[in-house]
Motif scaffolding. Structure first.
Motif, PDB file in Angstrom:
ATOM      1  N   GLY A   1     -48.119 -80.375   5.577  1.00 10.76           N
ATOM      2  CA  GLY A   1     -48.330 -80.600   4.154  1.00 10.76           C
ATOM      3  C   GLY A   1     -49.197 -81.799   3.806  1.00 10.76           C
ATOM      4  O   GLY A   1     -49.215 -82.256   2.664  1.00 10.76           O
TER       5      GLY A   1
ATOM      6  N   ILE B   1     -58.343 -76.812  -7.553  1.00  9.85           N
ATOM      7  CA  ILE B   1     -58.543 -78.059  -8.304  1.00  9.85           C
ATOM      8  C   ILE B   1     -57.290 -78.917  -8.137  1.00  9.85           C
ATOM      9  O   ILE B   1     -56.172 -78.428  -8.290  1.00  9.85           O
ATOM     10  CB  ILE B   1     -58.761 -77.766  -9.806  1.00  9.85           C
TER      11      ILE B   1
ATOM     12  N   THR C   1     -55.071 -78.114   6.701  1.00  3.77           N
ATOM     13  CA  THR C   1     -55.658 -76.804   6.384  1.00  3.77           C
ATOM     14  C   THR C   1     -56.587 -76.910   5.164  1.00  3.77           C
ATOM     15  O   THR C   1     -57.612 -76.228   5.092  1.00  3.77           O
ATOM     16  CB  THR C   1     -54.558 -75.748   6.150  1.00  3.77           C
ATOM     17  N   ASN C   2     -56.228 -77.803   4.219  1.00  2.00           N
ATOM     18  CA  ASN C   2     -57.117 -77.994   3.053  1.00  2.00           C
ATOM     19  C   ASN C   2     -58.521 -78.411   3.486  1.00  2.00           C
ATOM     20  O   ASN C   2     -59.516 -77.992   2.887  1.00  2.00           O
ATOM     21  CB  ASN C   2     -56.534 -79.069   2.119  1.00  2.00           C
TER      22      ASN C   2
HETATM   23  N1  LIG Z   1     -54.440 -77.901  -6.174  1.00  2.00           N
HETATM   24  C1  LIG Z   1     -53.747 -78.833  -5.498  1.00  2.00           C
HETATM   25  N2  LIG Z   1     -53.689 -80.105  -5.946  1.00  2.00           N
HETATM   26  C2  LIG Z   1     -52.991 -81.044  -5.254  1.00  2.00           C
HETATM   27  N3  LIG Z   1     -52.343 -80.801  -4.111  1.00  2.00           N
HETATM   28  C3  LIG Z   1     -52.371 -79.559  -3.628  1.00  2.00           C
HETATM   29  C4  LIG Z   1     -53.081 -78.515  -4.273  1.00  2.00           C
HETATM   30  N4  LIG Z   1     -52.946 -77.389  -3.550  1.00  2.00           N
HETATM   31  C5  LIG Z   1     -52.177 -77.712  -2.499  1.00  2.00           C
HETATM   32  N5  LIG Z   1     -51.838 -79.011  -2.535  1.00  2.00           N
HETATM   33  C6  LIG Z   1     -51.019 -79.754  -1.589  1.00  2.00           C
HETATM   34  O1  LIG Z   1     -51.607 -79.692  -0.310  1.00  2.00           O
HETATM   35  C7  LIG Z   1     -50.583 -79.784   0.667  1.00  2.00           C
HETATM   36  C8  LIG Z   1     -50.774 -78.717   1.729  1.00  2.00           C
HETATM   37  O2  LIG Z   1     -51.897 -79.023   2.431  1.00  2.00           O
HETATM   38  P1  LIG Z   1     -52.266 -78.258   3.762  1.00  2.00           P
HETATM   39  O3  LIG Z   1     -53.629 -78.688   4.092  1.00  2.00           O
HETATM   40  O4  LIG Z   1     -51.994 -76.821   3.622  1.00  2.00           O
HETATM   41  O5  LIG Z   1     -51.195 -78.895   4.758  1.00  2.00           O
HETATM   42  P2  LIG Z   1     -51.218 -78.959   6.348  1.00  2.00           P
HETATM   43  O6  LIG Z   1     -51.578 -80.368   6.701  1.00  2.00           O
HETATM   44  O7  LIG Z   1     -49.812 -78.640   6.739  1.00  2.00           O
HETATM   45  O8  LIG Z   1     -52.202 -77.973   6.842  1.00  2.00           O
HETATM   46  C9  LIG Z   1     -49.257 -79.574  -0.014  1.00  2.00           C
HETATM   47  O9  LIG Z   1     -48.600 -80.803  -0.040  1.00  2.00           O
HETATM   48  C10 LIG Z   1     -49.658 -79.131  -1.394  1.00  2.00           C
HETATM   49  O10 LIG Z   1     -48.780 -79.584  -2.366  1.00  2.00           O
END
Ligand SMILES: Nc1ncnc2c1ncn2[C@@H]1O[C@H](COP(=O)(O)OP(=O)(O)O)[C@@H](O)[C@H]1O
Ligand SMILES: [Mg+2]
Length: 353
Positions: free
Chosen positions: A33, A60, A37-38
């Motif tokens: 989290g 966004i 992945t983002n």
């Molecule tokens: N539009 C958004 N704005 C802010 N935070 C977000 C948004 N979409 C997802 N997140 C946050 O991004 C995090 C997930 O990121 P991700 O990259 O999937 O995690 P990981 O490191 O496990 O791959 C979560 O904490 C989620 O709340």
């Protein structure tokens, strides 16, 4: 090619990010989290012009009004900048600071291959998902393919609208069928040709990596034919059926690709492990195709691969990807084998160090 620099503004949980990457193997690690992945999602956005897992407005950052992704791509010493800006008002792409009419004009500037843990289930689900995966790959490697696909889609939309009319549209349909046969034949031919090459590469790689015991066959299954005239004839024959269902039922938009191991269809008989293995080989074969056939090594994005395979398989796979790619991003929750990487990035709550 490789991503030299990535810049994010209000994308997912990144408020502002500027990071330089080296070519080679890059480890992105951090707890669940935190934004691994983002980050992968942002890079791959510039490969396919959209997110692989969410709608634009969900990307966004909470509370913000728009997001931006920018990247500097390095290819044989030449630099290109690519970017996208999205707000509820609209979305536009940039190349070297110039606004683009659509993403299709810059598709192929950043070539990429992505693997995510959720993908095998999606890929071996509906045929549409397999078509999409193949199209996204082919469109990156061939402009002609991309254009044929765009034209075909436009004509198909028109035909489907006509099929819903109550008055007689037979003559109009015939004109659209002619166009569908023309573009459709090109699409089918290219898909068949490419799958044949990928199939050979997959088997070669499997012999070395030993992912799946047995012979693999990746093949294209068309509902039409690969010849313009034959498709046109087929569409003529099937017209009554299409009129009945008020939908265009035949052509490359209804085709499928099948993966067999020792003659058995993986989507029906494959275990989770076999599906995963086959999809990875398929992805790896795409990188090889790009490197060898199109002459451009892609960027490879491997999300959570560490949770999927043991050390030996991982290393073999990473080694292969690195051979056919200039840059491989690997995400993990733990900082393991640090000395194996050209760059290591720690992510915590949308911040990088
Ligand atoms: N539009 C958004 N704005 C802010 N935070 C977000 C948004 N979409 C997802 N997140 C946050 O991004 C995090 C997930 O990121 P991700 O990259 O999937 O995690 P990981 O490191 O496990 O791959 C979560 O904490 C989620 O709340
Ligand atoms: Mg993740």
């Amino acid at each position: 090619m490789f991503v030299d620099r990535l810049q994010l503004l209000n994308f997912r949980n990144y408020e502002e990010l500027l990071i330089d990457f080296s070519p080679g193997k890059i480890l992105i690690y951090g707890a669940n989290g935190q934004g691994k992945t983002n980050l992968i999602e942002a890079i791959y956005y510039l490969v396919i012009g959209k997110s692989f897992r969410g709608k634009d407005n969900s990307l966004i950052r909470f509370g913000a009004e728009s997001f931006q992704i920018g990247a500097k791509i390095s290819k044989n010493g030449q630099k290109t900048t690519l970017g996208v800006e999205y707000s509820v008002k609209g979305k536009f792409f940039l190349k070297n600071g110039q606004k683009q009419k659509s993403f299709s004009s810059i598709l192929g500037n950043l070539k990429g291959v992505l693997f995510t843990p959720d993908e095998p289930v999606i890929f071996f689900g509906f045929p549409a998902n397999r078509r999409k995966a193949l199209d996204l790959f082919l469109a990156q490697t061939s402009k002609t393919y991309l254009l044929n696909l765009i034209y075909y889609q436009k004509v198909l939309t028109n035909k489907n609208a006509l099929l819903k009319q109550v008055w007689n549209v037979d003559n109009l349909i015939e004109a659209w069928n002619y166009k569908l046969a023309e573009f459709g034949a090109e699409i089918i031919k290219e898909r068949e040709k490419c799958l044949k090459i990928l199939n050979d590469i997959i088997n070669e790689l499997n012999a070395q990596l030993r992912f799946l015991p047995g012979k693999i066959e990746a093949s294209y299954k068309t509902s039409g034919a690969d010849d313009k005239e034959k498709i046109f004839e087929l569409l003529k024959q099937k017209y009554t059926e299409e009129k009945d269902k008020k939908q265009a039922l035949f052509g490359p938009h209804r085709d499928d690709l099948n993966f067999y191991v020792n003659g058995r269809d993986l989507k029906i008989f494959g275990s989770q492990g076999q599906k995963k293995g086959a999809l990875l080989l398929f992805k790896l074969s795409q990188a090889v195709y790009m490197a060898k056939v199109s002459g451009e090594k892609p960027v490879v994005l491997l999300d959570d691969l560490y949770s999927e395979f043991d050390k030996e398989k991982r290393e073999a796979l990473e080694g292969f990807f690195l051979k056919y790619s200039d840059q491989v991003f690997i995400t993990a929750t733990e900082p393991i084998d640090l000395k194996n990487y050209h760059q290591v990035v720690f992510i915590e709550n949308g911040k990088v160090s």
